[in-house]
Scaffold this active site. Sequence first.
Site, mmCIF file in Angstrom:
data_model
loop_
_atom_site.group_PDB
_atom_site.id
_atom_site.type_symbol
_atom_site.label_atom_id
_atom_site.label_comp_id
_atom_site.label_asym_id
_atom_site.label_seq_id
_atom_site.Cartn_x
_atom_site.Cartn_y
_atom_site.Cartn_z
ATOM 1 C CG HIS A 1 5.508 -8.727 4.961
ATOM 2 N ND1 HIS A 1 5.094 -9.170 6.741
ATOM 3 C CD2 HIS A 1 5.784 -7.973 5.318
ATOM 4 C CE1 HIS A 1 5.694 -7.755 7.480
ATOM 5 N NE2 HIS A 1 5.813 -7.913 6.386
ATOM 6 N N GLY B 1 12.332 -3.277 11.391
ATOM 7 C CA GLY B 1 11.314 -2.526 10.504
ATOM 8 C C GLY B 1 10.270 -3.276 10.317
ATOM 9 C CG ASN C 1 11.799 -5.306 6.933
ATOM 10 O OD1 ASN C 1 13.522 -4.904 7.082
ATOM 11 N ND2 ASN C 1 11.274 -4.173 6.321
ATOM 12 C CB ILE D 1 -1.186 0.015 1.224
ATOM 13 C CG1 ILE D 1 -2.175 0.422 0.718
ATOM 14 C CG2 ILE D 1 0.124 0.522 2.060
ATOM 15 C CD1 ILE D 1 -3.329 0.692 2.276
HETATM 16 P P1 AMP Z 1 7.253 -4.325 7.287
HETATM 17 O O1 AMP Z 1 7.014 -3.194 7.483
HETATM 18 O O2 AMP Z 1 8.354 -5.069 7.204
HETATM 19 O O3 AMP Z 1 6.429 -5.063 8.570
HETATM 20 O O4 AMP Z 1 6.317 -4.279 6.385
HETATM 21 C C1 AMP Z 1 4.701 -3.999 6.284
HETATM 22 C C2 AMP Z 1 3.930 -3.972 5.233
HETATM 23 O O5 AMP Z 1 2.871 -3.673 5.167
HETATM 24 C C3 AMP Z 1 4.707 -2.183 4.639
HETATM 25 O O6 AMP Z 1 5.815 -2.273 3.911
HETATM 26 C C4 AMP Z 1 3.016 -1.610 4.147
HETATM 27 O O7 AMP Z 1 3.363 -0.960 3.270
HETATM 28 C C5 AMP Z 1 2.412 -2.526 4.011
HETATM 29 N N1 AMP Z 1 1.309 -2.645 4.769
HETATM 30 C C6 AMP Z 1 0.397 -2.818 5.337
HETATM 31 N N2 AMP Z 1 -1.118 -2.475 5.550
HETATM 32 C C7 AMP Z 1 -1.322 -2.659 3.808
HETATM 33 C C8 AMP Z 1 -2.403 -2.567 3.043
HETATM 34 N N3 AMP Z 1 -3.358 -2.943 3.881
HETATM 35 N N4 AMP Z 1 -2.298 -2.963 2.006
HETATM 36 C C9 AMP Z 1 -1.046 -3.238 1.281
HETATM 37 N N5 AMP Z 1 -0.126 -3.380 2.453
HETATM 38 C C10 AMP Z 1 -0.164 -3.357 3.343
#
Ligand code: AMP
Length: 113
Positions: free
Chosen positions: A99, A92, A86, A32
């Site tokens: 994921h 982070g 991460n 997102i």
């Molecule tokens: P992390 O910081 O490694 O846990 O990555 C989490 C990722 O999820 C971040 O890059 C966010 O931008 C992404 N994210 C959070 N909410 C959503 C959402 N609803 N749809 C798509 N990506 C998301």
Amino acid sequence: MNEKSIFTKIIEREIPANIIYEDEKSIIIEDISPQAPIHYLAIPKKEIKGISDLSESDQGIVDHLMIVIKNEMSNQGINDYRLVINNGSEAGQTVFHLHIHILANRTLGWPPG
Ligand code: AMP
């Protein structure tokens, strides 16, 4: 019961996302808040908090994601990309459902920030 993760809510179609690939074990969505022209997240459907929380019974989950990523990027004709996991908030991590970030289509610096 614990609150579902945001990614489980996406997998269960409770909240919207741009889903670019799905099979019985995994999903790939567009991030997102993209940090590169291509920024996808490859996510196992099993809600594992992070790499630190993998157990022996999770054998096969991460390598499945790797094959799915390789196939998707190959289908898109993208050869150069970076994968990032991460693990833990100091590293982070903000969403505690395992994921793999897939970043592509810009020059990526090293070392990472
Ligand atoms: P992390 O910081 O490694 O846990 O990555 C989490 C990722 O999820 C971040 O890059 C966010 O931008 C992404 N994210 C959070 N909410 C959503 C959402 N609803 N749809 C798509 N990506 C998301």
